[in-house]
Motif scaffolding. Structure first.
Motif, short mmCIF file in Angstrom:
data_model
loop_
_atom_site.label_atom_id
_atom_site.label_comp_id
_atom_site.label_asym_id
_atom_site.label_seq_id
_atom_site.Cartn_x
_atom_site.Cartn_y
_atom_site.Cartn_z
N PRO A 113 -29.91 7.30 -28.58
CA PRO A 113 -28.81 6.41 -28.99
C PRO A 113 -27.78 7.15 -29.82
O PRO A 113 -28.12 8.01 -30.62
CB PRO A 113 -29.55 5.34 -29.82
CG PRO A 113 -30.94 5.33 -29.29
CD PRO A 113 -31.23 6.75 -28.92
N ARG A 114 -26.53 6.79 -29.65
CA ARG A 114 -25.44 7.52 -30.30
C ARG A 114 -25.43 7.31 -31.81
O ARG A 114 -24.90 8.11 -32.54
CB ARG A 114 -24.11 7.07 -29.69
CG ARG A 114 -23.93 7.53 -28.24
CD ARG A 114 -22.62 6.98 -27.67
NE ARG A 114 -22.28 7.55 -26.40
CZ ARG A 114 -22.79 7.14 -25.25
NH1 ARG A 114 -23.68 6.15 -25.25
NH2 ARG A 114 -22.43 7.68 -24.10
N ARG A 115 -25.93 6.20 -32.27
CA ARG A 115 -25.90 5.93 -33.70
C ARG A 115 -27.02 4.98 -34.06
O ARG A 115 -27.58 4.31 -33.20
CB ARG A 115 -24.56 5.30 -34.10
CG ARG A 115 -24.28 3.97 -33.39
CD ARG A 115 -22.99 3.37 -33.90
NE ARG A 115 -22.66 2.14 -33.21
CZ ARG A 115 -23.23 0.95 -33.45
NH1 ARG A 115 -24.17 0.86 -34.38
NH2 ARG A 115 -22.89 -0.13 -32.78
N TYR A 122 -19.83 -6.77 -27.00
CA TYR A 122 -19.32 -6.62 -25.63
C TYR A 122 -18.33 -5.47 -25.53
O TYR A 122 -18.38 -4.67 -24.58
CB TYR A 122 -18.66 -7.93 -25.20
CG TYR A 122 -18.03 -7.89 -23.84
CD1 TYR A 122 -18.78 -7.53 -22.72
CD2 TYR A 122 -16.69 -8.22 -23.66
CE1 TYR A 122 -18.20 -7.50 -21.46
CE2 TYR A 122 -16.11 -8.19 -22.41
CZ TYR A 122 -16.87 -7.83 -21.31
OH TYR A 122 -16.30 -7.80 -20.06
N LEU A 123 -17.44 -5.35 -26.52
CA LEU A 123 -16.49 -4.24 -26.51
C LEU A 123 -17.20 -2.90 -26.62
O LEU A 123 -16.81 -1.91 -25.97
CB LEU A 123 -15.49 -4.40 -27.66
CG LEU A 123 -14.51 -5.58 -27.57
CD1 LEU A 123 -13.59 -5.61 -28.77
CD2 LEU A 123 -13.70 -5.51 -26.27
N GLU A 124 -18.25 -2.83 -27.42
CA GLU A 124 -19.00 -1.58 -27.55
C GLU A 124 -19.70 -1.22 -26.24
O GLU A 124 -19.70 -0.06 -25.82
CB GLU A 124 -20.04 -1.69 -28.68
CG GLU A 124 -19.43 -1.64 -30.06
CD GLU A 124 -20.47 -1.31 -31.13
OE1 GLU A 124 -21.63 -1.06 -30.75
OE2 GLU A 124 -20.12 -1.32 -32.31
N THR A 133 -17.62 2.99 -20.11
CA THR A 133 -16.48 3.82 -19.73
C THR A 133 -16.76 5.29 -20.00
O THR A 133 -16.48 6.16 -19.17
CB THR A 133 -15.23 3.38 -20.51
OG1 THR A 133 -14.96 2.00 -20.24
CG2 THR A 133 -14.03 4.22 -20.10
N GLU A 134 -17.34 5.59 -21.16
CA GLU A 134 -17.67 6.97 -21.49
C GLU A 134 -18.69 7.55 -20.53
O GLU A 134 -18.57 8.68 -20.06
CB GLU A 134 -18.19 7.06 -22.93
CG GLU A 134 -17.15 6.74 -24.00
CD GLU A 134 -17.74 6.72 -25.39
OE1 GLU A 134 -18.98 6.90 -25.50
OE2 GLU A 134 -16.99 6.53 -26.36
N THR A 183 -18.85 10.82 -17.74
CA THR A 183 -19.79 11.93 -17.83
C THR A 183 -20.88 11.86 -16.79
O THR A 183 -21.60 12.83 -16.57
CB THR A 183 -20.44 11.96 -19.22
OG1 THR A 183 -21.15 10.72 -19.43
CG2 THR A 183 -19.38 12.11 -20.31
N GLY A 184 -21.04 10.68 -16.15
CA GLY A 184 -22.10 10.53 -15.17
C GLY A 184 -23.46 10.26 -15.77
O GLY A 184 -24.46 10.23 -15.06
#
Length: 202
Positions: A27-29, A178-180, A186-187, A191-192
């Motif tokens: 997880p990113r954060r 939802y925005l996150e 999208t990110e 990057t796939g």
């Protein structure tokens, strides 16, 4: 030499996802305080839905049971000397009177059952982070908030005010979540890599 190559390949395979694809990244954060509020709010919404569903089924199959339970709670609260006890007693008595006025009407039963089922389904989908459900969830939650505002305007009370504020806060937190999820999608599309927060998307 072949054994060393096999060991290296096995070690590299440990970090790969089934099917030879890349493993899900970490997880990113870490969850923030708002994330915890979001989860808590969704869980509370689920509990609210379960209570409504049970109340609707009881009004359908055993209407006298709710009246007996509320009457007992009102009597017990009225025995208290604190102001908060009397506030609880008056609110419970108001609920009991409202149910008695409606009786076991089909509209009230259908409202509670449908309301409860919809909330439980929404809570399940939101906790699973199915991002395709979020626009529908926001629309339904907004309708719930509109009804809550109407209830507050026609019957002002502390309970209605609290539920109105909670509903509004949950909508804001669901919109933020939802925005996150959309940003992560999208990110990851660029990057796939699969999104760690949307791994359960159907």
């Amino acid at each position: 030499m072949s054994e060393e190559r096999g060991t290296a390949a096995a070690a590299a395979g440990d970090g790969a996802a089934p099917g030879g694809g890349p493993a899900h990244p970490e997880p990113r954060r870490r969850p923030t305080l708002l994330d915890r509020f979001y989860t808590a709010g969704i869980v509370v919404k689920g509990i609210d839905g379960a209570v409504e569903l049970v109340a609707g089924l009881l009004l359908w199959f055993a209407p006298g049971l709710i009246h007996s339970a509320l009457s007992g709670l009102v009597a017990e609260a009225q025995e208290g000397t604190a102001r908060f006890d009397h506030l609880i007693a008056s609110n419970l008595a108001r609920v009991d009177d409202g149910l008695a006025g409606h009786g076991s009407s089909a509209f009230l039963i259908a409202f509670l059952v449908v309301h409860g089922v919809v909330k439980l389904v929404l809570v399940y989908c939101l906790l699973r982070k199915w991002h395709r459900v979020y626009p529908w969830a926001l629309a339904v939650l907004t309708l719930f908030l509109a009804y809550q505002v109407y209830a507050l305007a026609t019957g002002p009370s502390i309970g209605n005010a609290v539920f109105t504020v909670i509903d509004a806060a949950i909508i804001v937190l669901v919109w933020r979540e939802y925005l996150e999820l959309r940003r992560y999608a999208t990110e990851d599309a660029g990057t796939g890599a699969p999104s760690p927060r949307d791994a359960t998307t159907p």
